[in-house]
Design an enzyme around this catalytic site. Sequence first.
Site, PDB file in Angstrom:
ATOM      1  N   GLU A 280      44.913  51.196  40.857  1.00  0.00           N
ATOM      2  CA  GLU A 280      45.973  50.527  41.622  1.00  0.00           C
ATOM      3  C   GLU A 280      47.170  51.457  41.814  1.00  0.00           C
ATOM      4  O   GLU A 280      47.784  51.479  42.884  1.00  0.00           O
ATOM      5  CB  GLU A 280      46.383  49.235  40.894  1.00  0.00           C
ATOM      6  CG  GLU A 280      47.095  48.249  41.792  1.00  0.00           C
ATOM      7  CD  GLU A 280      47.077  46.830  41.228  1.00  0.00           C
ATOM      8  OE1 GLU A 280      46.219  46.515  40.376  1.00  0.00           O
ATOM      9  OE2 GLU A 280      47.925  46.044  41.639  1.00  0.00           O
ATOM     10  N   GLU A 283      46.219  53.778  44.461  1.00  0.00           N
ATOM     11  CA  GLU A 283      46.219  53.080  45.754  1.00  0.00           C
ATOM     12  C   GLU A 283      47.651  52.950  46.289  1.00  0.00           C
ATOM     13  O   GLU A 283      47.904  53.169  47.471  1.00  0.00           O
ATOM     14  CB  GLU A 283      45.570  51.694  45.591  1.00  0.00           C
ATOM     15  CG  GLU A 283      45.418  50.940  46.909  1.00  0.00           C
ATOM     16  CD  GLU A 283      44.817  49.538  46.736  1.00  0.00           C
ATOM     17  OE1 GLU A 283      44.499  49.146  45.593  1.00  0.00           O
ATOM     18  OE2 GLU A 283      44.700  48.847  47.766  1.00  0.00           O
ATOM     19  N   CYS A 300      45.172  41.056  40.453  1.00  0.00           N
ATOM     20  CA  CYS A 300      44.408  40.725  39.245  1.00  0.00           C
ATOM     21  C   CYS A 300      44.443  39.244  38.901  1.00  0.00           C
ATOM     22  O   CYS A 300      43.573  38.755  38.192  1.00  0.00           O
ATOM     23  CB  CYS A 300      44.868  41.561  38.060  1.00  0.00           C
ATOM     24  SG  CYS A 300      46.631  41.781  37.968  1.00  0.00           S
ATOM     25  N   SER A 320      46.151  44.590  47.004  1.00  0.00           N
ATOM     26  CA  SER A 320      45.434  45.765  46.516  1.00  0.00           C
ATOM     27  C   SER A 320      43.947  45.423  46.567  1.00  0.00           C
ATOM     28  O   SER A 320      43.552  44.282  46.333  1.00  0.00           O
ATOM     29  CB  SER A 320      45.849  46.041  45.072  1.00  0.00           C
ATOM     30  OG  SER A 320      44.832  46.760  44.407  1.00  0.00           O
ATOM     31  N   LYS A 359      39.772  32.272  36.170  1.00  0.00           N
ATOM     32  CA  LYS A 359      38.835  33.372  35.976  1.00  0.00           C
ATOM     33  C   LYS A 359      37.392  32.882  36.086  1.00  0.00           C
ATOM     34  O   LYS A 359      36.489  33.640  36.399  1.00  0.00           O
ATOM     35  CB  LYS A 359      39.057  34.040  34.618  1.00  0.00           C
ATOM     36  CG  LYS A 359      40.309  34.891  34.557  1.00  0.00           C
ATOM     37  CD  LYS A 359      40.122  36.258  35.180  1.00  0.00           C
ATOM     38  CE  LYS A 359      41.447  36.997  35.257  1.00  0.00           C
ATOM     39  NZ  LYS A 359      41.423  38.124  36.194  1.00  0.00           N
ATOM     40  N   GLU A 362      36.804  33.056  39.678  1.00  0.00           N
ATOM     41  CA  GLU A 362      36.669  34.461  40.098  1.00  0.00           C
ATOM     42  C   GLU A 362      35.267  34.989  39.778  1.00  0.00           C
ATOM     43  O   GLU A 362      34.660  35.690  40.580  1.00  0.00           O
ATOM     44  CB  GLU A 362      37.719  35.322  39.372  1.00  0.00           C
ATOM     45  CG  GLU A 362      37.607  36.818  39.679  1.00  0.00           C
ATOM     46  CD  GLU A 362      38.483  37.682  38.769  1.00  0.00           C
ATOM     47  OE1 GLU A 362      39.711  37.486  38.753  1.00  0.00           O
ATOM     48  OE2 GLU A 362      37.936  38.562  38.073  1.00  0.00           O
ATOM     49  N   GLU A 367      31.262  38.522  46.073  1.00  0.00           N
ATOM     50  CA  GLU A 367      31.442  39.980  46.076  1.00  0.00           C
ATOM     51  C   GLU A 367      31.284  40.575  44.683  1.00  0.00           C
ATOM     52  O   GLU A 367      31.188  41.783  44.544  1.00  0.00           O
ATOM     53  CB  GLU A 367      32.847  40.374  46.568  1.00  0.00           C
ATOM     54  CG  GLU A 367      33.372  39.679  47.794  1.00  0.00           C
ATOM     55  CD  GLU A 367      33.940  38.300  47.489  1.00  0.00           C
ATOM     56  OE1 GLU A 367      33.365  37.339  48.042  1.00  0.00           O
ATOM     57  OE2 GLU A 367      34.906  38.173  46.742  1.00  0.00           O
ATOM     58  N   CYS A 505      49.948  35.762  32.155  1.00  0.00           N
ATOM     59  CA  CYS A 505      48.716  35.247  31.523  1.00  0.00           C
ATOM     60  C   CYS A 505      48.970  34.551  30.189  1.00  0.00           C
ATOM     61  O   CYS A 505      48.190  33.691  29.795  1.00  0.00           O
ATOM     62  CB  CYS A 505      47.728  36.374  31.300  1.00  0.00           C
ATOM     63  SG  CYS A 505      47.047  36.956  32.841  1.00  0.00           S
TER      64      CYS A 505
HETATM   65 FE1  HC1 Z   1      45.189  38.345  32.613  1.00  0.00          FE
HETATM   66 FE2  HC1 Z   1      44.213  40.423  33.587  1.00  0.00          FE
HETATM   67  S1  HC1 Z   1      46.217  40.325  32.576  1.00  0.00           S
HETATM   68  S2  HC1 Z   1      44.672  38.583  34.819  1.00  0.00           S
HETATM   69  O1  HC1 Z   1      46.797  37.882  33.324  1.00  0.00           O
HETATM   70  O2  HC1 Z   1      44.836  41.593  34.985  1.00  0.00           O
HETATM   71  O3  HC1 Z   1      43.429  35.999  32.714  1.00  0.00           O
HETATM   72  O4  HC1 Z   1      45.484  38.205  29.662  1.00  0.00           O
HETATM   73  O5  HC1 Z   1      42.627  39.325  31.499  1.00  0.00           O
HETATM   74  O6  HC1 Z   1      41.386  40.365  34.607  1.00  0.00           O
HETATM   75  O7  HC1 Z   1      43.588  42.739  31.789  1.00  0.00           O
HETATM   76  C1  HC1 Z   1      44.193  36.823  32.572  1.00  0.00           C
HETATM   77  C2  HC1 Z   1      45.437  38.164  30.741  1.00  0.00           C
HETATM   78  C3  HC1 Z   1      43.562  39.323  32.186  1.00  0.00           C
HETATM   79  C4  HC1 Z   1      42.466  40.452  34.222  1.00  0.00           C
HETATM   80  C5  HC1 Z   1      43.770  41.891  32.493  1.00  0.00           C
END
Ligand code: HC1
Length: 571
Positions: A280, A283, A300, A320, A359, A362, A367, A505
Amino acid sequence: AIKFTINNKKYESTTAKTILEACRENDVYVPTLCYHPMLEPVGKCRLCLVETNQGGKMVPACVTDLRDGIEITTNSPRVVNSVKSNLSLILATHNQECTSCEANARCELQDLVYRYGVEDNFPKIFQKHHQTVDSSSPSIIRDMDKCVLCYRCVQACSLLQGMDILSMTGRGVHAVPKTAFDFPITETECINCGACSFYCPVGAISEHSAVRKTLNILENKEGKIVVFQTAPATRVAISEEFGMEPGDISTGKMVAAIRELGADKVFDTNYSADLTIMEEGSELLHRVANGGVLPMFTSCCPGWINMVEKQYPELIPNLSTCRSPQGMLSAVIKNYWAEKKGVKPEDVVVVSVMPCTAKKDEAIREELKTESGVPETDIVLTTRELGRLIKLKKISFLSLKDSEYDNPLGESTGAGTIFGNTGGVMEAGLRTAYELALNKPMPTLNYTPVRGFKGIKEAELPFGEITLKVAVIHQAANIKRYLKKMKNGEVDHHFVEFMICKGGCIGGGGEPKSLTNDYLERRMKGVYSIDEKLKIRKSHENESIKQIYKDFFGEPLSHKSHKLLHTHFTD
Ligand code: HC1
Ligand code: SF4
């Protein structure tokens, strides 16, 4: 000062507050169900009714101000009887399938009913709103027959998140929080953040649990290799499931517990947070140097991605293209690591432990599947679910000896760790991008302008020939405010970090439920203290990261990186 008594004992307060706050401050127990210190008090459940000397009617302590000279009684037979009868009225309309309920053993209603010895005497005439359970979302399940009408989910969704997906409909025994037109949640603009499930005091809205599925895989591996990964924010919160304080760091115990559960390897999402920074950061520099789309947005947080895809698709080019650290690590495990180990990707099961319900959503994105069409992340457990799993297996968490992550995918830096806090991705990114671009370290490693709980944080940083303008936004409602400003041309940042949950998070919808008002501050401190104690605090100094670029990816933004570490978003 305000002078008052509680149960005949004298107290004084120099600040204005409610009766409930005064009682809690002085360790006087007052039962509550709809009250949560992070939300607005609504006075709906009537469990906090107390007697006072000011009028004969009992008053709800959560919405009644403390007045000078007030004499409060919280323990009279009248108060206790009122709590009991209110509880039995709640029970009369409550589906009590406690044994199979996701909230079992952590349910605020269960505790109250037990404490007051309330019997379930009413025929269940009102019980079934005959709401079907809405399990359409991979992230949360709604079972409105368990709703206690506390309004917490409604508040979490509208007040904190500004999403307004849930609103209270109907009156009296027919009242129930619903989506617009009662659509299944997946047909709404819900972003799967899970804030509603976090604040639900009972089992009416819960994470879409993968506990049984995980148990089954761990107990019947049939030749599979089970690999766990754990997110940055899990280690400062999991201990709350076992009676420790928010922010207590239990990384080693968590790894040990996962091994006890039967995992073959335990890797760290912090490692791939470092990897994310490499990609990132590069990028960002590339976009700035080559007139790419700016501001660049972090990618993220899956709740944030859902928000962009559903509500702001015109901003997709600003995102990103980096996968989240969860997505990156699973791809590295199933492709690079499995090949190195000589195992087929299909024989590896990746279980990821996240503070986040989104998550789960996700993980099943098209993809993010392997070439053979299976998700690279097989199972996502929230921190809460990991707690439940450890308890189910009777693992004595608090007496476990610390264990280390497996390498090389378990080595991480302070930069990876601070991803768990709002501002952490930005700070970690700057630590690396600055040094990569200017060949010298940032003047200060602790970049405080992006730290803390302010909803929209902005900072400017001399960056070679330019001034780099950055912003950090957390909590969905603030994000909407920021995007409005952006639309009006009031802001011009190069790089913006977005996290859907308050605090980042550490405030994720899948973290252990807390009834304190300072759990976010304490978890945030915990995260920064891990960073402070580490020798290596910049992602590009992570030896295992250097190694994987040498062995496999070549350099950031390479062809291989694009295939495994980047993705695309669609409306
Ligand atoms: Fe997160 Fe991440 S920080 S998104 O907040 O970018 O869920 O803890 O795991 O994937 O590393 C959450 C936390 C986590 C991702 C990372
Ligand atoms: Fe609202 Fe988040 Fe719950 Fe969806 S998951 S209903 S957006 S609080």
